[in-house]
Write a protein that holds these residues in place. Structure first.
Motif, PDB file in Angstrom:
ATOM      1  N   LEU A 509     -13.314  -6.860 -72.433  1.00 50.20           N
ATOM      2  CA  LEU A 509     -12.073  -7.787 -72.296  1.00 50.20           C
ATOM      3  C   LEU A 509     -10.839  -7.028 -71.581  1.00 50.20           C
ATOM      4  CD1 LEU A 509     -10.413  -9.898 -73.610  1.00 50.20           C
ATOM      5  CD2 LEU A 509     -10.211  -8.440 -75.545  1.00 50.20           C
ATOM      6  N   ALA A 510     -10.776  -5.706 -71.626  1.00 55.28           N
ATOM      7  CA  ALA A 510     -10.044  -4.935 -70.992  1.00 55.28           C
ATOM      8  C   ALA A 510     -10.252  -4.983 -69.493  1.00 55.28           C
ATOM      9  CB  ALA A 510     -10.164  -3.204 -71.377  1.00 55.28           C
ATOM     10  N   ARG A 511     -11.419  -4.947 -69.132  1.00 55.86           N
ATOM     11  CA  ARG A 511     -11.808  -4.993 -67.599  1.00 55.86           C
ATOM     12  C   ARG A 511     -11.186  -6.506 -67.205  1.00 55.86           C
ATOM     13  NH1 ARG A 511     -14.665  -3.029 -63.525  1.00 55.86           N
ATOM     14  NH2 ARG A 511     -15.202  -1.387 -64.766  1.00 55.86           N
ATOM     15  N   SER A 512     -11.572  -7.585 -67.877  1.00 58.85           N
ATOM     16  CA  SER A 512     -11.053  -8.772 -67.478  1.00 58.85           C
ATOM     17  C   SER A 512      -9.391  -8.911 -67.367  1.00 58.85           C
ATOM     18  CB  SER A 512     -11.643  -9.860 -68.505  1.00 58.85           C
ATOM     19  OG  SER A 512     -13.096  -9.978 -68.233  1.00 58.85           O
ATOM     20  N   MET A 513      -8.848  -8.226 -68.378  1.00 57.19           N
ATOM     21  CA  MET A 513      -7.402  -8.417 -68.233  1.00 57.19           C
ATOM     22  C   MET A 513      -6.915  -7.738 -67.085  1.00 57.19           C
ATOM     23  SD  MET A 513      -6.668  -7.329 -72.340  1.00 57.19           S
ATOM     24  CE  MET A 513      -4.863  -7.253 -71.829  1.00 57.19           C
ATOM     25  N   VAL A 514      -7.522  -6.803 -66.536  1.00 61.55           N
ATOM     26  CA  VAL A 514      -6.939  -5.795 -65.613  1.00 61.55           C
ATOM     27  C   VAL A 514      -7.403  -6.526 -64.102  1.00 61.55           C
ATOM     28  CG1 VAL A 514      -7.193  -3.789 -64.033  1.00 61.55           C
ATOM     29  CG2 VAL A 514      -6.988  -3.557 -66.763  1.00 61.55           C
ATOM     30  N   THR A 515      -8.521  -6.968 -64.045  1.00 57.98           N
ATOM     31  CA  THR A 515      -9.033  -7.399 -62.563  1.00 57.98           C
ATOM     32  C   THR A 515      -9.315  -8.913 -62.717  1.00 57.98           C
ATOM     33  OG1 THR A 515     -11.481  -7.332 -63.611  1.00 57.98           O
ATOM     34  CG2 THR A 515     -10.804  -5.459 -62.772  1.00 57.98           C
ATOM     35  N   LYS A 516      -9.078  -9.520 -63.391  1.00 57.24           N
ATOM     36  CA  LYS A 516      -9.160 -10.990 -63.385  1.00 57.24           C
ATOM     37  C   LYS A 516      -7.837 -11.621 -63.821  1.00 57.24           C
ATOM     38  CE  LYS A 516     -14.215 -11.612 -64.305  1.00 57.24           C
ATOM     39  NZ  LYS A 516     -15.087 -12.399 -65.231  1.00 57.24           N
ATOM     40  N   TRP A 517      -7.346 -11.306 -64.839  1.00 60.67           N
ATOM     41  CA  TRP A 517      -6.102 -12.085 -65.235  1.00 60.67           C
ATOM     42  C   TRP A 517      -4.775 -11.416 -64.899  1.00 60.67           C
ATOM     43  CZ3 TRP A 517      -9.358 -11.840 -70.397  1.00 60.67           C
ATOM     44  CH2 TRP A 517     -10.166 -12.560 -70.260  1.00 60.67           C
ATOM     45  N   GLY A 518      -4.644 -10.340 -64.384  1.00 59.20           N
ATOM     46  CA  GLY A 518      -3.346  -9.758 -63.854  1.00 59.20           C
ATOM     47  C   GLY A 518      -2.330  -9.088 -64.745  1.00 59.20           C
ATOM     48  N   MET A 519      -3.253  -8.599 -65.746  1.00 61.24           N
ATOM     49  CA  MET A 519      -2.391  -8.084 -67.161  1.00 61.24           C
ATOM     50  C   MET A 519      -2.116  -6.651 -66.993  1.00 61.24           C
ATOM     51  SD  MET A 519      -3.621 -10.604 -69.812  1.00 61.24           S
ATOM     52  CE  MET A 519      -3.101 -12.307 -69.979  1.00 61.24           C
ATOM     53  N   SER A 520      -2.323  -5.998 -65.979  1.00 60.57           N
ATOM     54  CA  SER A 520      -1.824  -4.666 -65.408  1.00 60.57           C
ATOM     55  C   SER A 520      -0.454  -4.430 -64.933  1.00 60.57           C
ATOM     56  CB  SER A 520      -2.976  -3.907 -64.984  1.00 60.57           C
ATOM     57  OG  SER A 520      -2.805  -2.530 -64.560  1.00 60.57           O
ATOM     58  N   ASP A 521       0.432  -3.840 -65.448  1.00 60.60           N
ATOM     59  CA  ASP A 521       1.577  -3.600 -64.661  1.00 60.60           C
ATOM     60  C   ASP A 521       1.453  -2.904 -63.235  1.00 60.60           C
ATOM     61  OD1 ASP A 521       2.899  -5.036 -66.877  1.00 60.60           O
ATOM     62  OD2 ASP A 521       3.464  -2.963 -67.938  1.00 60.60           O
ATOM     63  N   LYS A 522       0.682  -1.597 -63.355  1.00 60.22           N
ATOM     64  CA  LYS A 522       0.568  -0.871 -62.044  1.00 60.22           C
ATOM     65  C   LYS A 522      -0.222  -1.860 -61.041  1.00 60.22           C
ATOM     66  CE  LYS A 522       0.433   3.571 -64.341  1.00 60.22           C
ATOM     67  NZ  LYS A 522      -0.134   4.745 -64.669  1.00 60.22           N
ATOM     68  N   LEU A 523      -1.142  -2.715 -61.507  1.00 58.39           N
ATOM     69  CA  LEU A 523      -1.920  -3.390 -60.420  1.00 58.39           C
ATOM     70  C   LEU A 523      -1.310  -4.791 -60.035  1.00 58.39           C
ATOM     71  CD1 LEU A 523      -5.550  -2.316 -61.772  1.00 58.39           C
ATOM     72  CD2 LEU A 523      -4.665  -1.654 -59.581  1.00 58.39           C
ATOM     73  N   GLY A 524      -0.738  -5.181 -61.126  1.00 53.36           N
ATOM     74  CA  GLY A 524       0.128  -6.508 -60.777  1.00 53.36           C
ATOM     75  C   GLY A 524      -0.732  -7.618 -60.878  1.00 53.36           C
ATOM     76  N   PRO A 525      -0.491  -8.803 -60.671  1.00 53.45           N
ATOM     77  CA  PRO A 525      -1.049 -10.151 -60.838  1.00 53.45           C
ATOM     78  C   PRO A 525      -1.895 -10.572 -59.605  1.00 53.45           C
ATOM     79  CG  PRO A 525       1.251 -10.809 -60.314  1.00 53.45           C
ATOM     80  CD  PRO A 525       1.103  -9.256 -60.305  1.00 53.45           C
ATOM     81  N   LEU A 526      -2.988  -9.495 -59.479  1.00 51.06           N
ATOM     82  CA  LEU A 526      -3.997  -9.814 -58.383  1.00 51.06           C
ATOM     83  C   LEU A 526      -5.295  -9.923 -59.276  1.00 51.06           C
ATOM     84  CD1 LEU A 526      -2.565  -7.258 -55.824  1.00 51.06           C
ATOM     85  CD2 LEU A 526      -2.239  -9.911 -55.953  1.00 51.06           C
ATOM     86  N   GLN A 527      -6.248 -10.234 -58.339  1.00 53.68           N
ATOM     87  CA  GLN A 527      -7.613 -10.419 -58.765  1.00 53.68           C
ATOM     88  C   GLN A 527      -8.375  -9.435 -57.881  1.00 53.68           C
ATOM     89  OE1 GLN A 527      -9.675 -14.406 -58.244  1.00 53.68           O
ATOM     90  NE2 GLN A 527     -11.625 -13.347 -58.682  1.00 53.68           N
ATOM     91  N   TYR A 528      -9.034  -8.454 -58.795  1.00 55.29           N
ATOM     92  CA  TYR A 528      -9.788  -7.458 -58.186  1.00 55.29           C
ATOM     93  C   TYR A 528     -11.330  -7.605 -58.392  1.00 55.29           C
ATOM     94  CZ  TYR A 528      -5.259  -5.380 -57.658  1.00 55.29           C
ATOM     95  OH  TYR A 528      -4.029  -4.696 -57.367  1.00 55.29           O
TER      96      TYR A 528
END
Length: 643
Positions: A509-528
């Motif tokens: 769930l945390a990986r999806s929040m960061v890499t798919k749904w853009g829910m990381s403030d540092k990485l921004g709303p991008l798909q990784y």
């Protein structure tokens, strides 16, 4: 609907054919069998010796045969030597009775039949065998290129649109095709043309094949059904030949419908993978594209296909003119689930207390196949309990079995394992209760179910179609609640492997929040991260896009989300230490607690029901927060030790 039936009984036809072959064999045997001999054959020299000895009583002489009888009663035969003029004198000198007989001669017709009938018989048997092989729809060596499409004739168990519930929009789309086939002038007078194809897209079990059967039951035109895998063989060109043969059959029966189930087996992207199997699949797909919308139009043939993998289909297959409509068959909502349950419950004798609405509200995310299985499991439970009617209790037990797995009461757990499981599940429950965005608890148990030693099941009060950040963070905290409870009660060195499934869920769930749904403030709303297929479409994996520095940042953000959830769960359980202790003891006592019972305990009430057979019952008051409202289903539980 037309019935594709051969004239006469096929068993009678086969019996007559094999009977004719048997009679022909008897005729051959009779033609080649000569008149029964009067005894064993002996050399001519032995015959003359027996005559000279006086042991021969009588003989019958023909041009090519001599049959005789010895004085002791034995019969014999021999072939005479040509032009033996002394034989008659020898017989006369030894008082042997002899007579002549004409040689047997057959007619010209007999001779011709004797020469040609064996050859004709062999050719006839071979021809009959090849006909039987080719009638098998391409199952033999001479029928590789024959289509395996079967005309569906619903003599029994006919399905109509009345049997399809919960997917009203998809049913209406396909019902329009049926109405076009029944009355084409209604649409053509306004310039409308019949759709050439419809693609049914949906998750497994949502009712795609059931919809196709309903079309077959309603259409009143020939309905051919085939699977996508039936086209593909190890020999290149066979699949394309079968496609051609299928459309030739369809043209002869137009207007008609052809249903291709699991079309992704043959309709994958061209150019993916290597080897002859891929060449065969691409040739088959090319032929299918040409037949559906090529230089020659196939009027009156409607292709309906089903798949749960639309993302792997070739774009040329999806364009209008081939599949004019893509009909999404979704997982039903609460209204749809209630209608589906009503359809399946018609076949089951129900008790008065059964409420389909309550069952539908407690089964979010269930597909039509899941609901059919739920009703069947309830009926089996009622039969096992020797009941005449299926009551609400059977449906509740069946729902728990489907959602959480079957109870394993025979599994022997030590007291330490039971105690750790009880605190683990109590940790999940307490964190869930104190997270405002978490779903209400449906049931908590420490009875082993499926692969888990215990489980806390949460169900939403309504269907939800999207995730929200606060809900995801709450789910992360709940997932960590079991491990944190073990750490607080038993210490850092005594934590178990029971949280393995919780850790896996939280990390994913945390990986999806960061890499798919853009829910990381540092990485921004991008798909990784993007999904990629494995070799020849088998298996698959996820590929993270970005530099090494970006990947390190992704890992740190995932770690931060999980660590924050762990800290949040730790704070809640430290603040609710008394509630954790008392709820764990109650679970050790009763083994299974419903959501309402947990709520009662948290509000300071007591449980007035029989205790578990494994321990005494003492009502226990407990203080805590009320259960919050919201969201989507999540199952947290202790995995088997060593998982």
């Amino acid at each position: 609907m037309n019935d594709d039936q051969p004239n006469g009984n096929p068993w009678v036809k086969s019996l007559l054919v094999w009977g004719g072959i048997f009679l022909a064999l008897l005729m051959v045997v009779s033609m080649f069998s000569t008149r029964a001999t009067t005894g064993p054959a002996i050399p001519y020299s032995d015959f003359r010796s027996k005559v000279a000895e006086g042991s021969v009583a009588s003989v019958e002489i023909a041009e090519d045969r001599i049959d005789g009888k010895l004085k002791n009663g034995e019969n014999f035969s021999t072939v005479p030597v040509p032009n033996d003029i002394s034989l008659a004198q020898l017989l006369q000198d030894n008082d042997v009775k002899y007579s002549g007989r004409e040689a047997e001669q057959g007619s010209l017709l007999f001779y011709i039949l004797a020469q040609t009938l064996p050859f004709l018989l062999i050719v006839g048997i071979a021809f009959f065998a090849l006909r039987q092989v080719q009638k098998g729809g391409g199952s033999g060596a001479m029928g590789f290129g024959k289509s395996k499409a079967k005309m569906l004739t619903e003599r029994s168990g006919r399905v109509t649109f009345d049997d399809v519930a919960g997917i009203d929009e998809a049913r209406e789309e396909l019902q329009e095709i049926v109405e076009f086939l029944r009355d084409p002038t209604r649409f053509s007078k306004l310039g409308g043309q019949i759709p050439k194809g419809a693609l049914l897209v949906g998750s497994p079990g949502t009712g795609k094949t059931l919809l196709a059967r309903a079309i077959a039951g309603e259409a009143g035109v020939p309905f051919f059904t085939i699977s996508g895998s039936d086209f593909v063989e190890m020999f290149v060109g066979v699949g394309a030949s079968r496609v051609r043969d299928m459309f030739e059959q369809a043209k002869k029966n137009a207007p008609c419908i052809v249903f291709i189930d699991e079309i992704d087996a043959v309709g994958r992207h061209r150019g993916h993978g290597l080897g002859n199997s891929n060449d065969e699949r691409e040739q088959t797909l090319n032929q299918l594209l040409v037949e559906m919308d090529g230089f020659e139009a196939n009027e009156g043939i409607i292709i309906i296909a089903a798949t749960n993998r639309p993302d792997v289909l070739d774009p040329a297959l999806l364009r209008p003119g081939r599949f004019d409509r893509q009909v999404v068959v979704p997982v039903p909502d609460i209204e749809g689930r209630e209608k589906i349950l009503a359809v399946h419950m018609k076949k089951v004798p129900l008790a008065p207390d059964v409420n389909p609405r309550v069952i539908a509200r407690g089964t979010p995310g269930f597909s039509g196949a899941d609901l059919a299985n739920l009703v069947n499991e309830a009926a089996l439970l009622a039969a096992r309990r020797n009941k005449r009617l299926v009551a609400m209790q059977e449906f509740e037990d069946a729902k728990d079995k489907v959602m959480m797995g079957a109870e394993r009461r025979s599994m022997v757990m030590t007291e330490d394992e039971k105690k750790m499981t009880a605190y683990h599940e109590a940790g999940h429950a307490i964190v869930s209760v104190n997270e405002p965005a978490s779903d209400p608890i449906h049931k908590a148990t420490i009875i082993p179910r499926g692969r888990a030693l215990g489980m806390v099941m949460r169900l939403p009060e309504r269907d939800s179609y999207s995730y929200h950040r606060d809900k995801m963070l709450a789910n992360l905290s709940v997932a960590m609640g079991g491990r944190v409870a073990e750490e607080l009660i038993f210490g850092h060195d005594k934590v178990s492997s029971g949280a393995s499934s919780d850790i896996q869920y939280a990390t994913s769930l945390a990986r999806s929040m960061v890499t798919k749904w853009g829910m990381s403030d540092k990485l921004g709303p991008l798909q990784y991260e993007e999904a990629q297929e494995g070799y020849l479409g088998m298996g698959g994996s996820h590929r993270t896009m970005g530099s090494d520095e970006t990947n390190r940042l992704i890992d740190s953000e995932i770690r931060l989300l999980v660590d924050n959830a762990h800290a949040r769960a730790t704070q809640i359980l430290q603040d609710q230490a008394e509630a954790l202790e008392t709820l764990a003891q109650a679970m050790l006592e009763f083994e299974t607690l419903s959501g309402d019972e947990i709520k009662t305990l948290l509000e300071g009430g007591t449980l007035d029901r029989p205790t578990s057979p494994r321990g005494p019952s003492t009502p226990r008051p407990i203080s805590g927060s009320a259960i919050p409202k919201s969201g989507k289903r999540f199952t947290g539980g202790a995995a088997p030790q060593g998982a």
